[in-house]
Design a protein around this motif. Structure first.
Motif, mmCIF file in Angstrom:
data_model
loop_
_atom_site.group_PDB
_atom_site.id
_atom_site.type_symbol
_atom_site.label_atom_id
_atom_site.label_comp_id
_atom_site.label_asym_id
_atom_site.label_seq_id
_atom_site.Cartn_x
_atom_site.Cartn_y
_atom_site.Cartn_z
ATOM 1 N N LEU A 86 3.096 5.023 2.642
ATOM 2 C CA LEU A 86 4.015 6.154 2.744
ATOM 3 C C LEU A 86 3.388 7.408 2.142
ATOM 4 O O LEU A 86 3.394 8.477 2.767
ATOM 5 C CB LEU A 86 5.322 5.827 2.013
ATOM 6 N N ASN A 87 2.806 7.277 0.954
ATOM 7 C CA ASN A 87 2.191 8.430 0.297
ATOM 8 C C ASN A 87 0.933 8.895 1.037
ATOM 9 O O ASN A 87 0.651 10.078 1.113
ATOM 10 C CB ASN A 87 1.840 8.086 -1.160
ATOM 11 N N ARG A 88 0.196 7.931 1.612
ATOM 12 C CA ARG A 88 -1.005 8.296 2.358
ATOM 13 C C ARG A 88 -0.657 9.118 3.592
ATOM 14 O O ARG A 88 -1.328 10.082 3.927
ATOM 15 C CB ARG A 88 -1.755 7.032 2.791
ATOM 16 N N ASN A 89 0.435 8.734 4.256
ATOM 17 C CA ASN A 89 0.840 9.458 5.467
ATOM 18 C C ASN A 89 1.292 10.878 5.167
ATOM 19 O O ASN A 89 1.267 11.747 6.030
ATOM 20 C CB ASN A 89 1.976 8.705 6.172
ATOM 21 N N ASN A 90 1.737 11.122 3.916
ATOM 22 C CA ASN A 90 2.256 12.444 3.566
ATOM 23 C C ASN A 90 1.275 13.263 2.727
ATOM 24 O O ASN A 90 1.580 14.385 2.337
ATOM 25 C CB ASN A 90 3.572 12.296 2.771
ATOM 26 N N LYS A 91 0.074 12.705 2.460
ATOM 27 C CA LYS A 91 -0.808 13.357 1.485
ATOM 28 C C LYS A 91 -1.355 14.686 1.981
ATOM 29 O O LYS A 91 -1.762 15.527 1.177
ATOM 30 C CB LYS A 91 -1.948 12.412 1.110
ATOM 31 N N ASP A 92 -1.410 14.874 3.301
ATOM 32 C CA ASP A 92 -1.964 16.118 3.833
ATOM 33 C C ASP A 92 -0.930 17.239 3.906
ATOM 34 O O ASP A 92 -1.268 18.374 4.247
ATOM 35 C CB ASP A 92 -2.561 15.885 5.231
ATOM 36 N N GLU A 93 0.322 16.927 3.613
ATOM 37 C CA GLU A 93 1.356 17.955 3.662
ATOM 38 C C GLU A 93 1.242 18.895 2.458
ATOM 39 O O GLU A 93 0.970 18.456 1.338
ATOM 40 C CB GLU A 93 2.750 17.309 3.672
ATOM 41 N N ILE A 94 1.444 20.176 2.716
ATOM 42 C CA ILE A 94 1.467 21.173 1.643
ATOM 43 C C ILE A 94 2.925 21.572 1.420
ATOM 44 O O ILE A 94 3.580 22.094 2.318
ATOM 45 C CB ILE A 94 0.623 22.409 2.022
ATOM 46 N N PHE A 95 3.419 21.308 0.238
ATOM 47 C CA PHE A 95 4.836 21.547 -0.050
ATOM 48 C C PHE A 95 5.015 22.973 -0.566
ATOM 49 O O PHE A 95 5.133 23.205 -1.773
ATOM 50 C CB PHE A 95 5.345 20.499 -1.033
ATOM 51 N N ASP A 96 5.019 23.909 0.360
ATOM 52 C CA ASP A 96 5.004 25.329 0.011
ATOM 53 C C ASP A 96 6.341 26.038 0.198
ATOM 54 O O ASP A 96 6.432 27.250 0.059
ATOM 55 C CB ASP A 96 3.939 26.045 0.853
ATOM 56 N N THR A 97 7.387 25.270 0.515
ATOM 57 C CA THR A 97 8.700 25.877 0.762
ATOM 58 C C THR A 97 9.759 25.166 -0.075
ATOM 59 O O THR A 97 9.853 23.935 -0.055
ATOM 60 C CB THR A 97 9.076 25.791 2.249
ATOM 61 N N ALA A 98 10.540 25.947 -0.799
ATOM 62 C CA ALA A 98 11.597 25.372 -1.639
ATOM 63 C C ALA A 98 12.938 25.405 -0.906
ATOM 64 O O ALA A 98 13.277 26.402 -0.271
ATOM 65 C CB ALA A 98 11.708 26.147 -2.944
ATOM 66 N N LEU A 99 13.644 24.316 -0.979
ATOM 67 C CA LEU A 99 14.974 24.219 -0.369
ATOM 68 C C LEU A 99 15.938 23.689 -1.427
ATOM 69 O O LEU A 99 15.673 22.672 -2.068
ATOM 70 C CB LEU A 99 14.933 23.296 0.844
ATOM 71 N N SER A 100 17.032 24.405 -1.632
ATOM 72 C CA SER A 100 18.014 23.997 -2.641
ATOM 73 C C SER A 100 19.364 23.728 -1.994
ATOM 74 O O SER A 100 19.737 24.373 -1.010
ATOM 75 C CB SER A 100 18.174 25.089 -3.703
ATOM 76 N N PHE A 101 20.075 22.767 -2.555
ATOM 77 C CA PHE A 101 21.430 22.504 -2.085
ATOM 78 C C PHE A 101 22.259 21.934 -3.228
ATOM 79 O O PHE A 101 21.718 21.356 -4.177
ATOM 80 C CB PHE A 101 21.426 21.531 -0.895
ATOM 81 N N LYS A 102 23.548 22.135 -3.132
ATOM 82 C CA LYS A 102 24.464 21.636 -4.153
ATOM 83 C C LYS A 102 25.226 20.447 -3.592
ATOM 84 O O LYS A 102 25.917 20.573 -2.579
ATOM 85 C CB LYS A 102 25.449 22.728 -4.581
ATOM 86 N N PRO A 103 25.100 19.275 -4.201
ATOM 87 C CA PRO A 103 25.819 18.095 -3.716
ATOM 88 C C PRO A 103 27.332 18.319 -3.701
ATOM 89 O O PRO A 103 27.889 18.993 -4.567
ATOM 90 C CB PRO A 103 25.442 17.013 -4.733
ATOM 91 N N THR A 104 27.988 17.776 -2.696
ATOM 92 C CA THR A 104 29.444 17.866 -2.555
ATOM 93 C C THR A 104 29.998 16.462 -2.334
ATOM 94 O O THR A 104 29.254 15.473 -2.332
ATOM 95 C CB THR A 104 29.818 18.753 -1.361
ATOM 96 N N LYS A 105 31.287 16.388 -2.117
ATOM 97 C CA LYS A 105 31.921 15.086 -1.860
ATOM 98 C C LYS A 105 31.383 14.431 -0.593
ATOM 99 O O LYS A 105 31.441 13.217 -0.436
ATOM 100 C CB LYS A 105 33.437 15.260 -1.758
ATOM 101 N N VAL A 106 30.857 15.262 0.315
ATOM 102 C CA VAL A 106 30.307 14.740 1.569
ATOM 103 C C VAL A 106 29.173 13.752 1.295
ATOM 104 O O VAL A 106 29.007 12.765 2.005
ATOM 105 C CB VAL A 106 29.792 15.906 2.457
ATOM 106 N N SER A 107 28.388 14.011 0.245
ATOM 107 C CA SER A 107 27.220 13.176 -0.040
ATOM 108 C C SER A 107 27.361 12.348 -1.319
ATOM 109 O O SER A 107 26.395 11.734 -1.779
ATOM 110 C CB SER A 107 25.969 14.058 -0.163
ATOM 111 N N GLU A 108 28.553 12.321 -1.890
ATOM 112 C CA GLU A 108 28.747 11.664 -3.190
ATOM 113 C C GLU A 108 28.354 10.188 -3.147
ATOM 114 O O GLU A 108 27.601 9.703 -3.998
ATOM 115 C CB GLU A 108 30.212 11.800 -3.623
ATOM 116 N N TYR A 109 28.828 9.465 -2.137
ATOM 117 C CA TYR A 109 28.524 8.034 -2.030
ATOM 118 C C TYR A 109 27.029 7.825 -1.819
ATOM 119 O O TYR A 109 26.412 6.950 -2.427
ATOM 120 C CB TYR A 109 29.312 7.423 -0.877
ATOM 121 N N ALA A 110 26.435 8.645 -0.955
ATOM 122 C CA ALA A 110 25.007 8.525 -0.664
ATOM 123 C C ALA A 110 24.166 8.754 -1.909
ATOM 124 O O ALA A 110 23.210 8.021 -2.174
ATOM 125 C CB ALA A 110 24.620 9.512 0.434
ATOM 126 N N LEU A 111 24.509 9.778 -2.681
ATOM 127 C CA LEU A 111 23.722 10.097 -3.879
ATOM 128 C C LEU A 111 23.774 8.969 -4.907
ATOM 129 O O LEU A 111 22.782 8.683 -5.576
ATOM 130 C CB LEU A 111 24.227 11.399 -4.494
#
Length: 331
Positions: A86-111
């Motif tokens: 999994l890490n090998r497949n993603n090693k060439d990615e450059i993580f240059d973009t930040a994305l933020s979100f605030k958890p809500t009740k929609v994702s409470e069970y998932a989190l």
């Protein structure tokens, strides 16, 4: 819960942003609702495990057959190896973009479940993997992920031949569902359904307040044949195949090249004679497709469609001429 910040590649960020709009995640003021989109996507965290689980199972099988390790040790070792892939497949990615979100009740069970599954990953990295895995899937699969609950409900209604009810333009509508299919371009999913008034096609985002009723229905062979014919011609253009029109279009050499390369909504010709193509399909499909060709396509028949295109091109020419004159006058 505090906001979660995830660093992802610009390519993944672009796909997420595009899907927010394509799948109609909007606020009341028509602004994109990024927070709802991400919280909805978080609910389907188990989708990232499909490929990894397959690799994990294969590794377990090899270890079981080729070693004398205990089951506990096999589970530990297979997890380490699959994480490496999994890490090998993603090693060439450059993580240059930040994305933020605030958890809500929609994702409470998932989190709650995600935090249980984290191990040493960390919440931010887990979501990075989730977003990357999601972005690698075809668009129609991504749409199914975002509307998983609707898909499951529709598949159940189709299997049990039960009438569905949903809101359409603030009005309750009841229809008989036939199939959930995706377009030939693999862009969107369409529910093909019908009632006594005709045949209809709807995209998943448009189906609100969707429920399965207790009412059952039977599908006769003649209706099934019509529905299958519509799907074959293009599910996004709902129309009774008995009402398909006959269209004859002449293409220039450049128009023939365009026809080979512009595949979105492309109708299927049933006959070709040199540069003259013959179609039998929905009116809107032929109109929307060949409107893009400009002077490289001429509708020979029917005369009504030819006239419509001629008028629209003429009006467009007038508009561009007036704008051009204003610019030249410095206005």
């Amino acid at each position: 819960m505090e906001k979660i910040k995830v660093n992802i590649s610009s390519e993944v960020a672009q796909i997420l942003k595009k899907d927010m709009e394509l799948f109609k995640f909007f606020k009341a003021d028509d602004e994109i609702n990024q927070n709802l989109f991400i919280n909805t996507l978080a609910n389907y965290y188990n989708y990232i495990d499909d490929e990894e689980q397959k690799i994990n199972n294969e590794i377990k099988e090899i270890l079981k057959n080729e070693t004398n390790l205990s089951n506990t040790k096999i589970n530990d070792v297979s997890g380490i190896i699959s994480n490496y892939f999994l890490n090998r497949n993603n090693k060439d990615e450059i993580f240059d973009t930040a994305l933020s979100f605030k958890p809500t009740k929609v994702s409470e069970y998932a989190l709650n479940n995600i935090e249980y599954l984290l191990n040493d990953l960390g919440l931010s990295k887990y979501f990075r993997i989730l977003f990357s895995a999601y972005a690698k899937r075809p668009q129609y699969i991504r749409e199914k992920i975002m509307f998983k609950d609707k898909v499951e409900l529709l598949n159940k209604a189709i299997a049990e031949k039960r009438i569905i009810s949903f809101s359409l333009n603030n009005k309750k509508t009841s229809l008989k569902p036939y199939k959930l299919v995706y377009s030939g371009e693999e862009l969107f999913n369409y529910l093909i359904c019908y009632n006594d008034s005709g045949i209809f096609s709807f995209r998943l985002p448009t189906l609100t307040n969707l429920i399965i009723t207790k009412d059952k229905f039977e599908l006769d062979d003649a209706t099934k044949e019509k529905l299958d014919k519509l799907i074959n011609m293009g599910p996004q253009f709902a129309c009774d195949p008995d009402k398909f029109g006959e269209y004859v279009v002449r293409l220039t050499p450049n128009g023939i090249k365009k026809f080979k390369h512009i595949y979105i909504h492309r109708p299927k010709p049933y006959k070709k004679e040199g540069n003259i193509y013959y179609f039998k399909c929905a009116y809107e499909q032929i109109y929307q497709y060949f409107f893009r060709f400009g002077r490289d396509a001429y509708v020979i028949s029917p005369a009504g469609l030819s006239k419509r295109l001629r008028i629209e091109f003429k009006e467009a020419s007038k508009h561009y001429s007036s704008e051009f004159n204003l610019i030249n006058k410095g206005l």
